[in-house]
Write an enzyme that holds these catalytic residues in place. Sequence first.
Site, PDB file in Angstrom:
ATOM      1  N   ASP A 158       8.955 -31.453 -19.778  1.00  0.00           N
ATOM      2  CA  ASP A 158       9.231 -30.733 -18.533  1.00  0.00           C
ATOM      3  C   ASP A 158       9.623 -31.656 -17.385  1.00  0.00           C
ATOM      4  O   ASP A 158      10.592 -31.391 -16.665  1.00  0.00           O
ATOM      5  CB  ASP A 158       8.003 -29.924 -18.111  1.00  0.00           C
ATOM      6  CG  ASP A 158       7.862 -28.623 -18.880  1.00  0.00           C
ATOM      7  OD1 ASP A 158       8.795 -28.244 -19.602  1.00  0.00           O
ATOM      8  OD2 ASP A 158       6.798 -27.979 -18.761  1.00  0.00           O
ATOM      9  N   TYR A 196      10.492 -27.864 -27.347  1.00  0.00           N
ATOM     10  CA  TYR A 196      11.643 -28.712 -27.030  1.00  0.00           C
ATOM     11  C   TYR A 196      11.419 -30.123 -27.573  1.00  0.00           C
ATOM     12  O   TYR A 196      12.312 -30.723 -28.181  1.00  0.00           O
ATOM     13  CB  TYR A 196      11.879 -28.766 -25.519  1.00  0.00           C
ATOM     14  CG  TYR A 196      12.033 -27.413 -24.868  1.00  0.00           C
ATOM     15  CD1 TYR A 196      12.757 -26.395 -25.480  1.00  0.00           C
ATOM     16  CD2 TYR A 196      11.447 -27.149 -23.636  1.00  0.00           C
ATOM     17  CE1 TYR A 196      12.891 -25.148 -24.878  1.00  0.00           C
ATOM     18  CE2 TYR A 196      11.577 -25.908 -23.031  1.00  0.00           C
ATOM     19  CZ  TYR A 196      12.292 -24.910 -23.649  1.00  0.00           C
ATOM     20  OH  TYR A 196      12.415 -23.689 -23.051  1.00  0.00           O
ATOM     21  N   ASP A 214      14.522  -9.873  -3.205  1.00  0.00           N
ATOM     22  CA  ASP A 214      14.661  -9.171  -4.472  1.00  0.00           C
ATOM     23  C   ASP A 214      16.102  -9.355  -4.949  1.00  0.00           C
ATOM     24  O   ASP A 214      17.018  -8.672  -4.475  1.00  0.00           O
ATOM     25  CB  ASP A 214      14.342  -7.693  -4.307  1.00  0.00           C
ATOM     26  CG  ASP A 214      14.486  -6.913  -5.610  1.00  0.00           C
ATOM     27  OD1 ASP A 214      14.729  -7.546  -6.660  1.00  0.00           O
ATOM     28  OD2 ASP A 214      14.369  -5.668  -5.567  1.00  0.00           O
ATOM     29  N   LEU A 215      16.312 -10.285  -5.870  1.00  0.00           N
ATOM     30  CA  LEU A 215      17.669 -10.571  -6.318  1.00  0.00           C
ATOM     31  C   LEU A 215      18.249  -9.475  -7.206  1.00  0.00           C
ATOM     32  O   LEU A 215      19.434  -9.526  -7.554  1.00  0.00           O
ATOM     33  CB  LEU A 215      17.702 -11.913  -7.063  1.00  0.00           C
ATOM     34  CG  LEU A 215      17.332 -13.142  -6.241  1.00  0.00           C
ATOM     35  CD1 LEU A 215      17.460 -14.402  -7.073  1.00  0.00           C
ATOM     36  CD2 LEU A 215      18.175 -13.239  -4.978  1.00  0.00           C
ATOM     37  N   LYS A 216      17.444  -8.480  -7.549  1.00  0.00           N
ATOM     38  CA  LYS A 216      17.963  -7.354  -8.314  1.00  0.00           C
ATOM     39  C   LYS A 216      18.583  -6.287  -7.414  1.00  0.00           C
ATOM     40  O   LYS A 216      19.193  -5.333  -7.913  1.00  0.00           O
ATOM     41  CB  LYS A 216      16.855  -6.742  -9.171  1.00  0.00           C
ATOM     42  CG  LYS A 216      16.364  -7.676 -10.274  1.00  0.00           C
ATOM     43  CD  LYS A 216      15.332  -7.007 -11.157  1.00  0.00           C
ATOM     44  CE  LYS A 216      14.880  -7.948 -12.278  1.00  0.00           C
ATOM     45  NZ  LYS A 216      13.861  -7.315 -13.150  1.00  0.00           N
ATOM     46  N   ARG A 259      17.373 -18.402 -17.893  1.00  0.00           N
ATOM     47  CA  ARG A 259      18.097 -18.515 -19.156  1.00  0.00           C
ATOM     48  C   ARG A 259      19.599 -18.465 -18.872  1.00  0.00           C
ATOM     49  O   ARG A 259      20.048 -17.812 -17.927  1.00  0.00           O
ATOM     50  CB  ARG A 259      17.715 -17.388 -20.105  1.00  0.00           C
ATOM     51  CG  ARG A 259      16.326 -17.539 -20.685  1.00  0.00           C
ATOM     52  CD  ARG A 259      16.145 -16.681 -21.916  1.00  0.00           C
ATOM     53  NE  ARG A 259      14.733 -16.496 -22.227  1.00  0.00           N
ATOM     54  CZ  ARG A 259      14.290 -15.931 -23.334  1.00  0.00           C
ATOM     55  NH1 ARG A 259      15.150 -15.478 -24.242  1.00  0.00           N
ATOM     56  NH2 ARG A 259      12.996 -15.787 -23.554  1.00  0.00           N
ATOM     57  N   HIS A 305       9.043 -23.761 -24.974  1.00  0.00           N
ATOM     58  CA  HIS A 305       8.167 -24.459 -24.040  1.00  0.00           C
ATOM     59  C   HIS A 305       8.281 -25.948 -24.341  1.00  0.00           C
ATOM     60  O   HIS A 305       8.880 -26.362 -25.340  1.00  0.00           O
ATOM     61  CB  HIS A 305       6.723 -23.988 -24.156  1.00  0.00           C
ATOM     62  CG  HIS A 305       6.359 -22.914 -23.178  1.00  0.00           C
ATOM     63  ND1 HIS A 305       6.513 -23.067 -21.816  1.00  0.00           N
ATOM     64  CD2 HIS A 305       5.846 -21.665 -23.363  1.00  0.00           C
ATOM     65  CE1 HIS A 305       6.106 -21.967 -21.192  1.00  0.00           C
ATOM     66  NE2 HIS A 305       5.714 -21.096 -22.111  1.00  0.00           N
ATOM     67  N   ASP A 306       7.679 -26.726 -23.483  1.00  0.00           N
ATOM     68  CA  ASP A 306       7.746 -28.174 -23.616  1.00  0.00           C
ATOM     69  C   ASP A 306       7.517 -28.629 -25.063  1.00  0.00           C
ATOM     70  O   ASP A 306       8.274 -29.439 -25.594  1.00  0.00           O
ATOM     71  CB  ASP A 306       6.696 -28.797 -22.683  1.00  0.00           C
ATOM     72  CG  ASP A 306       6.703 -30.307 -22.673  1.00  0.00           C
ATOM     73  OD1 ASP A 306       7.188 -30.899 -21.702  1.00  0.00           O
ATOM     74  OD2 ASP A 306       6.217 -30.915 -23.652  1.00  0.00           O
ATOM     75  N   ARG A 348      10.492 -13.898  -5.545  1.00  0.00           N
ATOM     76  CA  ARG A 348      10.344 -12.449  -5.551  1.00  0.00           C
ATOM     77  C   ARG A 348       9.272 -12.050  -4.549  1.00  0.00           C
ATOM     78  O   ARG A 348       8.298 -12.786  -4.348  1.00  0.00           O
ATOM     79  CB  ARG A 348       9.952 -11.952  -6.947  1.00  0.00           C
ATOM     80  CG  ARG A 348      11.035 -12.124  -7.985  1.00  0.00           C
ATOM     81  CD  ARG A 348      10.728 -11.299  -9.244  1.00  0.00           C
ATOM     82  NE  ARG A 348       9.407 -11.580  -9.781  1.00  0.00           N
ATOM     83  CZ  ARG A 348       9.150 -12.557 -10.648  1.00  0.00           C
ATOM     84  NH1 ARG A 348      10.122 -13.362 -11.046  1.00  0.00           N
ATOM     85  NH2 ARG A 348       7.928 -12.740 -11.096  1.00  0.00           N
ATOM     86  N   GLY A 374      16.477 -22.256 -12.854  1.00  0.00           N
ATOM     87  CA  GLY A 374      15.983 -22.531 -14.198  1.00  0.00           C
ATOM     88  C   GLY A 374      15.910 -21.306 -15.072  1.00  0.00           C
ATOM     89  O   GLY A 374      15.065 -21.228 -15.970  1.00  0.00           O
TER      90      GLY A 374
END
Length: 357
Positions: A156, A131, A62-64, A87, A127-128, A38, A85
Site C-alpha cells: 500500500d 497484490y 455526493d458525486l452521484k 476501480r 488487498h495489499d 461523501r 483510487g
Amino acid sequence: MMGALDGLRVVEIAGLGPTPFAAMWLADHGAEVIRLTRPGTAHVLGMQRDLLDRGRDWVELDLKSPAGRDAARALICASDALIEGMRPGAMERLGLGPQDFPDHPALVYGRMTGWGQTGPLAQSAGHDITYLAATGILSGLGPAEQPLPPMNLLGDFGGGAMYLVAGMLAALLSARVTGRGQVVDAAITDGVPHLATMIWGMRAEGQWSDARTANLLDGAAPFYTTYRCRDGGWIAVGSIEPQFWARLCAALDLDPVALPDRMDRGNWPALRGILATIFATRDRDAWAAELEGTEACAGPVLSIPEAAAHPHNLARGVHGPDGPAPAPRLSQTPGAIGPGSLLTIDAALARWATPRR
C-alpha cells in the site's frame, strides 16, 4: 517558512490506504489539498482520528448527484492535480475521468490501484496481501514454513503511495515546462517489483534463492537476523561487513578466527546456534547498552511506544501528537503538519478563485 510544494493545489477523492497517504505526504510538504468525501464520511475508516487525514481540509459532496459532480469538476479545474483510487472506469462513469477536462490540459491525474488501469485483473478486488502475492515478493517474506506480509507497508505505502507521489511530482515538473499534464497510473503490482530490483538482480546472478529464510538479507545469515534475549526481548544484528562482525564477536567474547567461516552458507545454522545461546544469557536492554551505537551494527528491537520514546527519535522529533513527522527533511523548506477543517464547496472554490501559480 513555506513548504517546498507551496502553491500546489490538489484535489483528493477520499479513499483508503495509499491515496490518503499520498495526499498527506503532499500536504506535509506544503501542497494545499482539498479532500472530497461523501456526506457524513470525513474519516473513511470510521476512526475518530485517522492520522492519514492530517493537514488538509475537506468538502462533503455526493458525486452521484449532478450538482455534486459539477461542484467537483469546478474544483478540479481550479487545481493542479487530482488523486483518486477508485476501480478503473469509476471516475469515467461519473464524468470525471481524465478525458473530461479538455479545458485543463495541464491537469496531472493521479490514479492509484492495486492492479493498474489495464490488464486481466484490473477490475478485480484485491488487498495489499493479494497484490504482494501476485508480484512474487510475498513468496520470499516470512518464516520458512509460511509466507507472511510485512503489515501493509510494502504494498500500500511503499510500492503504492510513494510511487504515486513520485509519479505525480515528475508529471507536475513536466507540466510546468510543457503545459501538458498526464495520467499517472500507479499500481502496487508495478511498484513492488520495481522496489525489488536489487533482489531480481541478485537472483539473476545466482545469489538469491526462492526459498524463504535462506538468503543474505531475509534472516538466514547469522550476522543479519534477530536473536531472542533472556527476558523475551530481541536484538537485531546487521553485522555484514567484516569490521562490524569483528566488533560483534568482541562484544560476545568470541574469536572470529576460531569460528566456522561465516561466508560458507553451510555454516550458518551452527553460527546462529552459537550466537543464539549467548544472546539468551542476558536481557535485551543489557545487550542494547553494550551494542547500540557501536560498530557492531546491532540494537534492540523496539515496540512502537518504545520507539517513540527512544532518545535518538526524541532528539530528531520523529514522533508527535499528529503522528510521525514529515519526511524527508528539507533544509530550506521543511515539511510541517497543518490544520484541517470542513469547508463548504463555495468556500473551497472561493479560495482557489485566483489563477494557479
